[in-house]
Design a protein around this motif. Structure first.
Motif, PDB file in Angstrom:
ATOM      1  N   ASP A   1      13.200  -1.484 -11.581  1.00  0.00           N
ATOM      2  CA  ASP A   1      13.105  -0.070 -11.954  1.00  0.00           C
ATOM      3  C   ASP A   1      14.401   0.420 -12.590  1.00  0.00           C
ATOM      4  OD1 ASP A   1      10.523   0.057 -10.982  1.00  0.00           O
ATOM      5  OD2 ASP A   1      11.108   0.949  -9.059  1.00  0.00           O
TER       6      ASP A   1
ATOM      7  N   ARG B   1       0.828  -1.223   0.000  1.00  0.00           N
ATOM      8  CA  ARG B   1       0.000   0.000   0.000  1.00  0.00           C
ATOM      9  C   ARG B   1       0.852   1.259   0.000  1.00  0.00           C
ATOM     10  NH1 ARG B   1      -4.467  -2.476   4.058  1.00  0.00           N
ATOM     11  NH2 ARG B   1      -5.842  -3.303   2.434  1.00  0.00           N
ATOM     12  N   ALA B   2       2.047   1.184   0.568  1.00  0.00           N
ATOM     13  CA  ALA B   2       2.944   2.347   0.625  1.00  0.00           C
ATOM     14  C   ALA B   2       3.764   2.516  -0.652  1.00  0.00           C
ATOM     15  CB  ALA B   2       3.879   2.209   1.827  1.00  0.00           C
ATOM     16  N   ASP B   3       3.788   1.517  -1.506  1.00  0.00           N
ATOM     17  CA  ASP B   3       4.593   1.550  -2.726  1.00  0.00           C
ATOM     18  C   ASP B   3       3.904   2.385  -3.798  1.00  0.00           C
ATOM     19  OD1 ASP B   3       5.563   0.304  -5.470  1.00  0.00           O
ATOM     20  OD2 ASP B   3       7.034  -0.283  -3.942  1.00  0.00           O
ATOM     21  N   ARG B   4       4.689   2.944  -4.699  1.00  0.00           N
ATOM     22  CA  ARG B   4       4.115   3.747  -5.787  1.00  0.00           C
ATOM     23  C   ARG B   4       3.278   2.887  -6.736  1.00  0.00           C
ATOM     24  NH1 ARG B   4       6.658   3.178 -10.570  1.00  0.00           N
ATOM     25  NH2 ARG B   4       8.740   2.280 -10.592  1.00  0.00           N
ATOM     26  N   ARG B   5       3.454   1.580  -6.694  1.00  0.00           N
ATOM     27  CA  ARG B   5       2.699   0.656  -7.546  1.00  0.00           C
ATOM     28  C   ARG B   5       1.436   0.132  -6.859  1.00  0.00           C
ATOM     29  NH1 ARG B   5       7.818  -0.448  -7.019  1.00  0.00           N
ATOM     30  NH2 ARG B   5       9.231  -0.362  -8.776  1.00  0.00           N
ATOM     31  N   ALA B   6       1.053   0.740  -5.762  1.00  0.00           N
ATOM     32  CA  ALA B   6      -0.055   0.250  -4.941  1.00  0.00           C
ATOM     33  C   ALA B   6      -1.336   0.033  -5.741  1.00  0.00           C
ATOM     34  CB  ALA B   6      -0.314   1.200  -3.777  1.00  0.00           C
TER      35      ALA B   6
END
Length: 112
Positions: free
Chosen positions: A89, A39-44
């Motif tokens: 990435d 949930r905290a990841d940019r890919r959430a």
């Protein structure tokens, strides 16, 4: 009701199941921590729904089979994805050619 085993010790028999019911949510620990990381990841937006779908499927499978193997596998695969995300990435940002690369998930599914 008491049963006397060969060793001479008395054991009580119970009609209660020897397993705890599985709750419909991720239990505390690794799955919950992993979900918080996702949930905290940019890919959430992409990762969280897929994780929740895979977790729900593994949870249902564990209910049917009384096996936790599928739950452990979901957690392990997603932990590996989170750990490898920075390297992925970096690879994508480098502009390297991915032509001819084989999808690891495809290889795994062939083994099963």
């Amino acid at each position: 009701m008491a049963v006397r085993p060969a060793a001479g010790r008395t054991q009580l028999m119970s009609a209660q199941p020897d397993h705890a019911p599985v709750t419909p949510y991720a239990p505390p620990g690794a799955p919950a921590e992993l979900l918080a990381q996702l949930r905290a990841d940019r890919r959430a937006a992409q990762w969280v729904p897929v994780f929740e779908r895979e977790w729900a499927a593994a949870l249902e499978e564990s209910r049917r089979t009384f096996s936790l193997a599928g739950l452990y596998e979901v957690v392990q695969v997603w932990q590996a994805r989170v750990v490898s995300a920075p390297a992925v990435d970096e690879f994508l940002a480098s502009g390297r050619d991915e032509t001819g690369v084989v999808d690891l998930e495809e290889i795994r599914s062939r083994r099963r």
